[in-house]
Design a protein around this motif. Sequence first.
Motif, PDB file in Angstrom:
ATOM      1  N   ARG A  48       0.830  -1.202   0.000  1.00 52.77           N
ATOM      2  CA  ARG A  48       0.000   0.000   0.000  1.00 52.77           C
ATOM      3  C   ARG A  48       0.869   1.259   0.000  1.00 52.77           C
ATOM      4  N   ARG A  49       1.947   1.229   0.769  1.00 52.02           N
ATOM      5  CA  ARG A  49       2.778   2.428   0.930  1.00 52.02           C
ATOM      6  C   ARG A  49       3.456   2.850  -0.370  1.00 52.02           C
ATOM      7  N   ILE A  50       3.965   1.886  -1.145  1.00 54.35           N
ATOM      8  CA  ILE A  50       4.610   2.264  -2.411  1.00 54.35           C
ATOM      9  C   ILE A  50       3.571   2.844  -3.366  1.00 54.35           C
ATOM     10  N   ARG A  51       2.340   2.356  -3.320  1.00 53.06           N
ATOM     11  CA  ARG A  51       1.269   2.916  -4.153  1.00 53.06           C
ATOM     12  C   ARG A  51       0.948   4.352  -3.727  1.00 53.06           C
ATOM     13  N   GLN A  52       1.021   4.638  -2.447  1.00 58.11           N
ATOM     14  CA  GLN A  52       0.825   6.015  -1.970  1.00 58.11           C
ATOM     15  C   GLN A  52       1.955   6.915  -2.470  1.00 58.11           C
ATOM     16  N   HIS A  53       3.186   6.449  -2.356  1.00 55.49           N
ATOM     17  CA  HIS A  53       4.326   7.254  -2.812  1.00 55.49           C
ATOM     18  C   HIS A  53       4.250   7.540  -4.309  1.00 55.49           C
ATOM     19  N   ASN A  54       3.722   6.588  -5.080  1.00 56.83           N
ATOM     20  CA  ASN A  54       3.648   6.759  -6.533  1.00 56.83           C
ATOM     21  C   ASN A  54       2.355   7.427  -6.998  1.00 56.83           C
ATOM     22  N   GLY A  55       1.490   7.840  -6.062  1.00 56.06           N
ATOM     23  CA  GLY A  55       0.289   8.580  -6.407  1.00 56.06           C
ATOM     24  C   GLY A  55      -0.883   7.734  -6.865  1.00 56.06           C
TER      25      GLY A  55
ATOM     26  N   ALA B 269       2.158  10.544   1.871  1.00 58.14           N
ATOM     27  CA  ALA B 269       3.313  10.565   0.971  1.00 58.14           C
ATOM     28  C   ALA B 269       3.429  11.858   0.160  1.00 58.14           C
ATOM     29  N   TRP B 270       2.977  12.985   0.683  1.00 55.69           N
ATOM     30  CA  TRP B 270       3.070  14.248  -0.054  1.00 55.69           C
ATOM     31  C   TRP B 270       4.513  14.719  -0.194  1.00 55.69           C
ATOM     32  N   ARG B 271       5.376  14.343   0.751  1.00 57.48           N
ATOM     33  CA  ARG B 271       6.756  14.817   0.748  1.00 57.48           C
ATOM     34  C   ARG B 271       7.573  14.257  -0.429  1.00 57.48           C
ATOM     35  N   THR B 272       7.150  13.126  -0.968  1.00 57.62           N
ATOM     36  CA  THR B 272       7.903  12.483  -2.055  1.00 57.62           C
ATOM     37  C   THR B 272       7.266  12.709  -3.421  1.00 57.62           C
ATOM     38  N   LYS B 273       6.262  13.534  -3.480  1.00 57.50           N
ATOM     39  CA  LYS B 273       5.484  13.724  -4.705  1.00 57.50           C
ATOM     40  C   LYS B 273       6.322  14.179  -5.906  1.00 57.50           C
ATOM     41  N   ARG B 274       7.206  15.130  -5.713  1.00 60.88           N
ATOM     42  CA  ARG B 274       7.914  15.727  -6.863  1.00 60.88           C
ATOM     43  C   ARG B 274       8.960  14.809  -7.498  1.00 60.88           C
ATOM     44  N   TRP B 275       9.345  13.720  -6.833  1.00 61.02           N
ATOM     45  CA  TRP B 275      10.392  12.834  -7.374  1.00 61.02           C
ATOM     46  C   TRP B 275       9.831  11.517  -7.904  1.00 61.02           C
ATOM     47  N   ARG B 276       8.507  11.447  -8.108  1.00 55.70           N
ATOM     48  CA  ARG B 276       7.876  10.228  -8.619  1.00 55.70           C
ATOM     49  C   ARG B 276       8.376   9.930 -10.025  1.00 55.70           C
ATOM     50  N   PRO B 277       8.358   8.661 -10.411  1.00 54.04           N
ATOM     51  CA  PRO B 277       7.960   7.451  -9.696  1.00 54.04           C
ATOM     52  C   PRO B 277       9.094   6.925  -8.809  1.00 54.04           C
ATOM     53  N   TRP B 278       8.695   6.083  -7.857  1.00 59.54           N
ATOM     54  CA  TRP B 278       9.623   5.495  -6.896  1.00 59.54           C
ATOM     55  C   TRP B 278       9.667   3.975  -7.053  1.00 59.54           C
TER      56      TRP B 278
END
Length: 83
Positions: A58-65, A71-80
């Motif tokens: 679930r968490r990686i899906r949140q980081h990737n939007g 996971a707002w802090r990692t938004k600009r560097w997507r995808p992860w």
Amino acid sequence: GRKSLWCCHGLLVMAAASAAKDGADVQADPFYACYLLTSLNPDHPGNTYVGFTVNPARRIRQHNGELTMGAWRTKRWRPWEMV
């Protein structure tokens, strides 16, 4: 490195203490995971992020939007990618 492991250990201790304090049902062997993300964005090579979760899928899906909330802090560097 050691700093990342210490950071994750501290987060796990805080999460366990918080769950116990809130009276949450704590399983005998609860699952917590520290994880390392690396950005696959060609404009940001080498960017990494360390976090912890009880649900890595679930968490990686949140980081990737793919999922909202969090996971707002990692938004600009997507995808992860979780490594």
